[in-house]
Design an enzyme around this catalytic site. Sequence first.
Site, PDB file in Angstrom:
ATOM      1  N   MET A 105      66.683  53.499  54.902  1.00 46.24           N
ATOM      2  CA  MET A 105      66.905  52.083  54.625  1.00 46.24           C
ATOM      3  C   MET A 105      65.818  51.560  53.690  1.00 46.24           C
ATOM      4  O   MET A 105      64.737  52.129  53.588  1.00 46.24           O
ATOM      5  CB  MET A 105      66.894  51.285  55.939  1.00 46.24           C
ATOM      6  CG  MET A 105      68.075  51.589  56.849  1.00 46.24           C
ATOM      7  SD  MET A 105      69.526  50.662  56.407  1.00 46.24           S
ATOM      8  CE  MET A 105      70.620  51.149  57.755  1.00 46.24           C
ATOM      9  N   CYS A 106      66.108  50.457  53.066  1.00 49.05           N
ATOM     10  CA  CYS A 106      65.172  49.812  52.149  1.00 49.05           C
ATOM     11  C   CYS A 106      64.295  48.823  52.922  1.00 49.05           C
ATOM     12  O   CYS A 106      64.449  48.637  54.117  1.00 49.05           O
ATOM     13  CB  CYS A 106      65.943  49.076  51.054  1.00 49.05           C
ATOM     14  SG  CYS A 106      67.168  50.105  50.216  1.00 49.05           S
ATOM     15  N   GLU A 107      63.372  48.192  52.217  1.00 51.87           N
ATOM     16  CA  GLU A 107      62.591  47.111  52.809  1.00 51.87           C
ATOM     17  C   GLU A 107      62.634  45.891  51.903  1.00 51.87           C
ATOM     18  O   GLU A 107      62.667  45.994  50.668  1.00 51.87           O
ATOM     19  CB  GLU A 107      61.135  47.534  53.063  1.00 51.87           C
ATOM     20  CG  GLU A 107      61.004  48.508  54.212  1.00 51.87           C
ATOM     21  CD  GLU A 107      59.633  48.465  54.881  1.00 51.87           C
ATOM     22  OE1 GLU A 107      58.943  47.430  54.787  1.00 51.87           O
ATOM     23  OE2 GLU A 107      59.275  49.477  55.511  1.00 51.87           O
ATOM     24  N   ILE A 144      62.035  47.172  47.951  1.00 49.96           N
ATOM     25  CA  ILE A 144      61.699  48.565  47.681  1.00 49.96           C
ATOM     26  C   ILE A 144      62.823  49.413  48.250  1.00 49.96           C
ATOM     27  O   ILE A 144      63.282  49.192  49.361  1.00 49.96           O
ATOM     28  CB  ILE A 144      60.327  48.967  48.251  1.00 49.96           C
ATOM     29  CG1 ILE A 144      60.197  48.632  49.738  1.00 49.96           C
ATOM     30  CG2 ILE A 144      59.211  48.318  47.454  1.00 49.96           C
ATOM     31  CD1 ILE A 144      58.904  49.144  50.365  1.00 49.96           C
TER      32      ILE A 144
END
Length: 267
Positions: A1-3, A78
């Site tokens: 997963m992204c942040e 990100i």
Amino acid sequence: MCELMGMSANVPTDICFSFSGLMQRGGRTGPHCDGWGVAFYEGGGLRCFHDPQPCHSSAIAQLIETYPIKSENVICHIRQANVGQVSLANTHPFSRELWGQYWTFAHNGQMQSFVPMQGPFQSVGSTDSEAIFCDLLNRLRAQFEQRPPLEALMACMADACAEYASQGVCNLLISNGDWLFTLCTSKLAWITRRAPFGPAQLSDVELSVDFQQHTTPNDVVTVIATEPLTSNESWHTYAPGEWRLWQGGNVILEGRLGLTDGPGAEK
């Protein structure tokens, strides 16, 4: 997963400190090494930076870390790619014009076989995230010819978000420069800093700041992030299905999607 990371403030504020922590998660302390981006609003203008390279080693990111671009609404992302190749076209945040304003969008999650509504807003890249963004804008444009009152706009956005959340994890940030909309279906946290200001220590790098030396007693700054960025402050956690609309560092509207069993609910 992204942040994700976002900021809402009542005065133009830079994100150098928070970004210094977030960028470490882009390939050094975290696995999010598939690109990054940030969008700053300046009045009616939008200043965006994107790079498909890992954030922690990006020369462009090092510029953002040290150059104090001031804004009242900021969206950062990100990426850890799960849908769509690593490319500039697939880096968040995505932006489009609607009703004479630049809208920006960043998403953390994954949708299963998402089919967007057809309309004038179309994806450039191949991510499910950009497809969600275009779907949302097509829905808004189809329902409202002109910019509607804020309550009506949020009701429409909440309905759309409930549908997205029923199809997968959908944590997201959206801004049009006037406000910052945030939705959590699995993980999101926030902190509001106001007087009396104090020191803060980043979790991902040895860096601290005493905000009292850089603020006035009237400043209000809220930072939203997938995971808390500091180790010595008390962050608040969103509940699954919770959305908040921020303006000037404060919540002006909020609600719940009522997720209990859908894919976007906390497991």
